[in-house]
Design a protein around this motif. Structure first.
Motif, mmCIF file in Angstrom:
data_model
loop_
_atom_site.group_PDB
_atom_site.id
_atom_site.type_symbol
_atom_site.label_atom_id
_atom_site.label_comp_id
_atom_site.label_asym_id
_atom_site.label_seq_id
_atom_site.Cartn_x
_atom_site.Cartn_y
_atom_site.Cartn_z
ATOM 1 N N LYS A 91 0.836 -1.204 0.000
ATOM 2 C CA LYS A 91 0.000 0.000 0.000
ATOM 3 C C LYS A 91 0.874 1.259 0.000
ATOM 4 O O LYS A 91 0.539 2.263 -0.628
ATOM 5 C CB LYS A 91 -0.928 -0.005 1.211
ATOM 6 C CG LYS A 91 -1.981 -1.105 1.181
ATOM 7 C CD LYS A 91 -2.836 -1.073 2.443
ATOM 8 C CE LYS A 91 -3.896 -2.166 2.431
ATOM 9 N NZ LYS A 91 -4.720 -2.155 3.666
ATOM 10 N N GLU A 144 2.374 3.491 -3.055
ATOM 11 C CA GLU A 144 1.714 4.685 -3.585
ATOM 12 C C GLU A 144 2.606 5.909 -3.446
ATOM 13 O O GLU A 144 2.612 6.797 -4.300
ATOM 14 C CB GLU A 144 0.404 4.894 -2.834
ATOM 15 C CG GLU A 144 -0.359 6.150 -3.203
ATOM 16 C CD GLU A 144 -1.620 6.320 -2.385
ATOM 17 O OE1 GLU A 144 -2.471 7.142 -2.781
ATOM 18 O OE2 GLU A 144 -1.764 5.637 -1.343
ATOM 19 N N ILE A 187 1.642 2.038 -8.278
ATOM 20 C CA ILE A 187 0.221 1.737 -8.095
ATOM 21 C C ILE A 187 0.095 0.420 -7.326
ATOM 22 O O ILE A 187 0.438 -0.645 -7.854
ATOM 23 C CB ILE A 187 -0.493 1.622 -9.459
ATOM 24 C CG1 ILE A 187 -0.337 2.937 -10.243
ATOM 25 C CG2 ILE A 187 -1.968 1.290 -9.266
ATOM 26 C CD1 ILE A 187 -0.859 2.869 -11.663
ATOM 27 N N PRO A 188 -0.357 0.461 -6.081
ATOM 28 C CA PRO A 188 -0.458 -0.768 -5.272
ATOM 29 C C PRO A 188 -1.230 -1.887 -5.955
ATOM 30 O O PRO A 188 -0.902 -3.063 -5.778
ATOM 31 C CB PRO A 188 -1.168 -0.278 -4.005
ATOM 32 C CG PRO A 188 -0.766 1.157 -3.882
ATOM 33 C CD PRO A 188 -0.716 1.659 -5.301
ATOM 34 N N THR A 217 -0.709 13.447 -1.846
ATOM 35 C CA THR A 217 -1.810 12.481 -1.877
ATOM 36 C C THR A 217 -2.920 12.913 -0.930
ATOM 37 O O THR A 217 -4.116 12.834 -1.267
ATOM 38 C CB THR A 217 -1.300 11.082 -1.502
ATOM 39 O OG1 THR A 217 -0.288 10.689 -2.441
ATOM 40 C CG2 THR A 217 -2.422 10.057 -1.532
ATOM 41 N N ARG A 247 5.234 11.765 -9.382
ATOM 42 C CA ARG A 247 5.289 10.331 -9.681
ATOM 43 C C ARG A 247 6.198 10.059 -10.886
ATOM 44 O O ARG A 247 7.007 9.127 -10.875
ATOM 45 C CB ARG A 247 3.889 9.792 -9.962
ATOM 46 C CG ARG A 247 2.970 9.739 -8.747
ATOM 47 C CD ARG A 247 1.618 9.169 -9.127
ATOM 48 N NE ARG A 247 1.767 7.839 -9.690
ATOM 49 C CZ ARG A 247 1.058 7.380 -10.717
ATOM 50 N NH1 ARG A 247 0.161 8.153 -11.326
ATOM 51 N NH2 ARG A 247 1.242 6.146 -11.163
ATOM 52 N N ASN A 287 0.772 4.434 -15.458
ATOM 53 C CA ASN A 287 -0.619 4.134 -15.097
ATOM 54 C C ASN A 287 -1.153 2.879 -15.758
ATOM 55 O O ASN A 287 -2.242 2.420 -15.434
ATOM 56 C CB ASN A 287 -1.523 5.320 -15.455
ATOM 57 C CG ASN A 287 -1.325 6.488 -14.506
ATOM 58 O OD1 ASN A 287 -0.847 6.307 -13.384
ATOM 59 N ND2 ASN A 287 -1.683 7.684 -14.949
#
Length: 548
Positions: free
Chosen positions: A89, A92, A97-98, A209, A304, A547
């Motif tokens: 997790k 992130e 992306i977890p 975030t 990112r 992504n």
């Protein structure tokens, strides 16, 4: 025979005393082996119709440990299993992306196990085996992404010509050690890029975030037709003030005229300009206004992308001595033993003449250089100029030479001919486009660092102005620092060498790595976030690949 039966019964008694049957203990490892083994060649392993991500690592890891389970004991998940779920997790905040690591199915197992514990129900052996494999698979995939990046820059249009580093760590061995030491987190940290800005960048992403989740601001585009100076009024000021307050650069205060750019806003605007690499003049021009349009989501996306670029960088960047040029920041830094000895403004390639991203080694300096003009510039600019003005070559202190270096009288050349079997070069001097010195790190792009006679360009915020080479603001200081090991190269001698009619070539006593990178975000040693304009429009493609 009786002795053998006694031993079997003793083992069964031990298993029962630990709250687990002999059958279930054997079945977990046996089921892991069954899931991995196959009588037929195959390209993938599927568990519950989900393909594993790291087949070779999975096979070797479990084979080396004779299929012993890694993430449970006595029918219950270990603390390390929970730690790994937490770290997946936390990916992130690495800009990853977890869900890429089969988090959804891992979460479903955890929920089932927690519900079983609540109801006093024993966990299914098949569930324990399958989750064990999914957790190990997730560990290996995340480890690789942290060490070398998720995206292969050679597969996208990034024009990133720095060779992608090969994995250094053996991931099954790394996991085995992490399980023994009971430190999953520490093992992942060992894979981070060894730059302090990486860990600082994670903290910035964590903050961004949170801001994205809380963001309720109207990010309608701010646009100014002409620069706004302090003391002037403009309809965009209320929105600019709101965004300064939102960015914690300005506290809420009472004002008489909401459209007035007052002195209270001035310091906040200057601070904003400094963070974003703009001229700190307090004037809200088009570039400053454009950067006010970056929402938390925009900035998170940019962060990112650049965390991924940091993961691409090879270990050679950690050398005791190297030259780093951040193209997007228009800045050159010369670092030695982690100290920045020189930091200079630079001019880089403009759009369609982009400065490439690559590494090479600086080996020599040329004082009072000739400028050997590239054929593309000769064909596109010089020949058309000579056709209009026959005296153009002399007026620009240029000369035409054959490929063997023999000087040719320009008046004897047919400038309208289809072919042009000559070279054009500009002689040393104050008006030479390379200025008075160039710093050479031979490469296929024919890109190098040099002085310039157009010094006014260094005052601009947007310094993407060259044909691809890098122009440096104070070349004499740079030369002095590079030649510091040779006491005869005093500043007086350097200045003299820069004002000659002939070239002077000086070979450095060592080769210095030059790294040209493209970072539109980084966090400094204090954790301050810095964002830069994506001058070559490269971020979107990396983001799209991240992504996927």
């Amino acid at each position: 025979m009786q002795v053998k039966i006694f031993r079997i019964l003793s083992i069964v008694f031990i298993f029962i005393s630990h709250g687990l049957s002999a059958q279930s203990y054997d079945e977990v490892s046996e089921l892991i082996r069954f899931r991995i083994e196959s009588d037929e060649p195959r390209d993938k392993i599927e568990i519950r119709n989900v393909s594993l991500l790291t087949i070779e690592d999975i096979i070797r890891f479990y084979t080396d440990r004779t299929f012993e389970k890694a993430w449970s004991a006595n029918g219950f998940l270990t603390e390390e299993a929970y730690e790994l779920r937490f770290e997946i997790k936390q990916a992130e905040f690495d800009g990853l992306i977890p869900e890429d690591y089969n988090l959804a199915i891992i979460e479903s197992f955890f929920l089932t196990f927690e519900e079983n514990k609540k109801n006093g129900v024993q966990n299914e052996v098949g569930d324990l085996a399958d989750l064990d494999i999914f957790l190990s698979d997730a560990y290996f995939h995340l480890a690789k992404n942290l060490e070398i990046g998720k995206v292969d820059p050679s597969k996208i249009g990034e024009d990133w010509e720095i060779s992608r580093k090969a994995p250094v760590h053996d991931y099954p061995q790394l996991l085995e050690e992490a399980l023994v030491e009971k430190s999953i987190r520490k093992s992942f940290e060992s894979l981070y890029p060894q730059f302090s800005i990486y860990k600082k960048g994670r903290e910035v992403i964590r903050e961004l975030t949170a801001k994205v989740k809380e963001d309720t601001l109207n990010w309608k585009k701010i646009k100014v037709d002409k620069a706004i100076h302090v003391g002037e009024t403009n309809s965009q000021i209320p929105r600019i003030r709101e965004r300064l307050i939102y960015g914690e650069l300005l506290e809420k205060y009472t004002f008489q005229d909401e459209k007035l750019y007052d002195s209270i806003m001035l310091d906040a605007v200057k601070n904003f300009q400094g963070i974003n690499g703009l001229e700190i003049d307090g004037v809200i021009g088009s570039q400053t206004a454009e950067l006010f349009n970056d929402s938390p989501q925009d900035r998170l996306d940019k962060a990112r992308v650049n965390m991924e670029r940091l993961r691409w960088l090879p270990d050679t960047v950690k050398n005791a001595e190297f030259i780093l040029v951040n193209i997007a920041n228009f800045q050159l830094d010369y670092l030695k033993n982690l100290d920045t000895l020189i930091s200079e403004r630079v001019i880089v390639g403009k759009k369609y003449h982009e400065t490439p991203i690559f590494m090479a080694e600086m080996s020599y300096i040329v004082f009072s250089p000739y400028w050997n003009i590239p054929y593309s510039i000769t064909r596109g600019e010089i020949i058309p100029s000579v056709r209009k003005n026959p005296n153009y070559i002399a007026s620009k202190n240029m000369e035409v030479v054959t490929t063997s270096g023999k000087v040719v009288d320009p008046s004897t050349i047919d400038w309208n001919a289809k072919s042009f079997p000559y070279l054009v070069r500009q002689k040393p001097g104050e008006w030479n486009s390379l200025g008075l010195v160039k710093f050479m790190f031979p490469n296929k792009h024919n890109v190098y660092i040099h002085d310039t006679n157009a010094r006014s360009l260094f005052a601009l915020d947007d310094r993407a102005r060259s044909h691809g080479c890098i122009r440096i603001n104070n070349p004499q200081d740079f030369a002095k620092t590079l030649l510091a090991n040779d006491p005869k190269w005093t500043m007086e001698k350097i200045e003299s060498a820069m004002h000659q009619n002939q070239e002077t070539v000086v070979t450095l006593d060592r080769k210095i790595p030059v790294v040209l990178v493209y970072l539109t975000f980084w966090a400094d040693s204090k954790g301050e976030a810095h964002f830069r304009d994506d001058i070559y429009d490269r971020d979107a493609e990396v983001l799209e690949a991240l992504n996927k």
